[in-house]
Design a protein around this motif. Structure first.
Motif, PDB file in Angstrom:
ATOM      1  N   VAL A  67       1.131  -1.179  -0.024  1.00 40.59           N
ATOM      2  CA  VAL A  67       0.068  -0.071  -0.077  1.00 40.59           C
ATOM      3  C   VAL A  67       0.932   1.146   0.118  1.00 40.59           C
ATOM      4  CG1 VAL A  67      -1.378   1.026   1.170  1.00 40.59           C
ATOM      5  CG2 VAL A  67      -2.045  -0.683   1.223  1.00 40.59           C
ATOM      6  N   ASN A  68       1.734   1.274   1.231  1.00 44.73           N
ATOM      7  CA  ASN A  68       2.706   2.779   0.781  1.00 44.73           C
ATOM      8  C   ASN A  68       4.070   1.829   0.915  1.00 44.73           C
ATOM      9  OD1 ASN A  68       0.819   4.606   1.986  1.00 44.73           O
ATOM     10  ND2 ASN A  68       1.016   3.237   3.791  1.00 44.73           N
ATOM     11  N   HIS A  69       4.706   2.279  -0.469  1.00 40.87           N
ATOM     12  CA  HIS A  69       5.851   1.845  -1.003  1.00 40.87           C
ATOM     13  C   HIS A  69       6.824   3.111  -0.622  1.00 40.87           C
ATOM     14  CE1 HIS A  69       9.532   0.384  -3.524  1.00 40.87           C
ATOM     15  NE2 HIS A  69       9.024   1.563  -4.052  1.00 40.87           N
ATOM     16  N   LEU A  70       7.884   2.476   0.232  1.00 37.06           N
ATOM     17  CA  LEU A  70       8.751   3.825   0.033  1.00 37.06           C
ATOM     18  C   LEU A  70      10.251   3.102  -0.853  1.00 37.06           C
ATOM     19  CD1 LEU A  70       8.498   3.942   3.940  1.00 37.06           C
ATOM     20  CD2 LEU A  70       7.926   5.492   2.342  1.00 37.06           C
ATOM     21  N   ASP A  71      10.726   4.015  -1.420  1.00 36.50           N
ATOM     22  CA  ASP A  71      12.164   4.127  -2.099  1.00 36.50           C
ATOM     23  C   ASP A  71      13.044   3.768  -1.180  1.00 36.50           C
ATOM     24  OD1 ASP A  71      10.813   4.299  -4.387  1.00 36.50           O
ATOM     25  OD2 ASP A  71      11.035   6.317  -4.259  1.00 36.50           O
ATOM     26  N   TYR A  72      12.932   4.160   0.337  1.00 45.04           N
ATOM     27  CA  TYR A  72      14.170   4.123   1.313  1.00 45.04           C
ATOM     28  C   TYR A  72      13.145   4.467   2.716  1.00 45.04           C
ATOM     29  CZ  TYR A  72      11.664   9.062   1.900  1.00 45.04           C
ATOM     30  OH  TYR A  72      10.847   9.551   1.957  1.00 45.04           O
TER      31      TYR A  72
END
Length: 168
Positions: A7-12
């Protein structure tokens, strides 16, 4: 069963490395901190706080729960002088708790703590008169003012809400 879509993709990773950040000194007299999470909308504050010997915080009432882990040093509540919190101590405080945080003057060095606080502290003076409300927003204002004076730009996690109607 398949893994759910993220749901909440984070690149870091949302990670604060306190060993690489500058300590905000004297956010309050003798109270130094690393803000970790300041969530004003949900009333959550997560801090690493270092206290100098002799620090006594105002008597306060908790509107929510507190998880407090002592990493080094020693402290106790004035109301419970024989229940010292030392390195390795974990304390859970239910909402509605009232007490006065104190670091003994005899401590050798700083007392290092990690805390997760939900809600606010309602602070009182020695005579039981209301002083102020300490919550995530207040902590953020005090920390940022002290950091600015010290030329520090603190890095911490701050949820950003974008409230709007579901249908206009």
């Amino acid at each position: 069963m398949a893994l759910p879509d993220m749901v909440n993709h984070l690149d870091y990773l949302l990670c604060v490395h306190t060993n690489e950040e500058k300590l905000i000194k004297n956010a309050l007299p003798g109270v130094h901190l690393y803000p970790l999470v300041l969530d004003v909308e949900n009333g959550l504050w997560v801090l690493r706080v270092l206290f100098e010997p002799g620090v006594t915080l105002p008597k306060h009432f908790h509107t929510g729960t507190v998880h407090l882990y002592t990493m080094s040093g020693c402290w106790h509540y004035v109301e419970y002088p024989d229940d010292k919190q030392v390195a390795g101590s974990y304390l859970f405080e239910p909402g509605g708790s009232i007490h006065t945080f104190h670091v003994p003057e005899t401590n050798d060095g700083l007392t290092d703590t990690f805390m997760v606080v939900n809600g606010a502290n309602i602070n009182f003076d020695e005579d039981g008169n209301f002083v102020n409300i300490m919550d995530a927003g207040w902590i953020e204002q005090v920390a940022l003012a002290a950091a600015k004076e010290q030329g520090i730009e603190p890095k911490y996690i701050k949820p950003q809400s974008s409230y709007d109607f579901t249908k206009k």
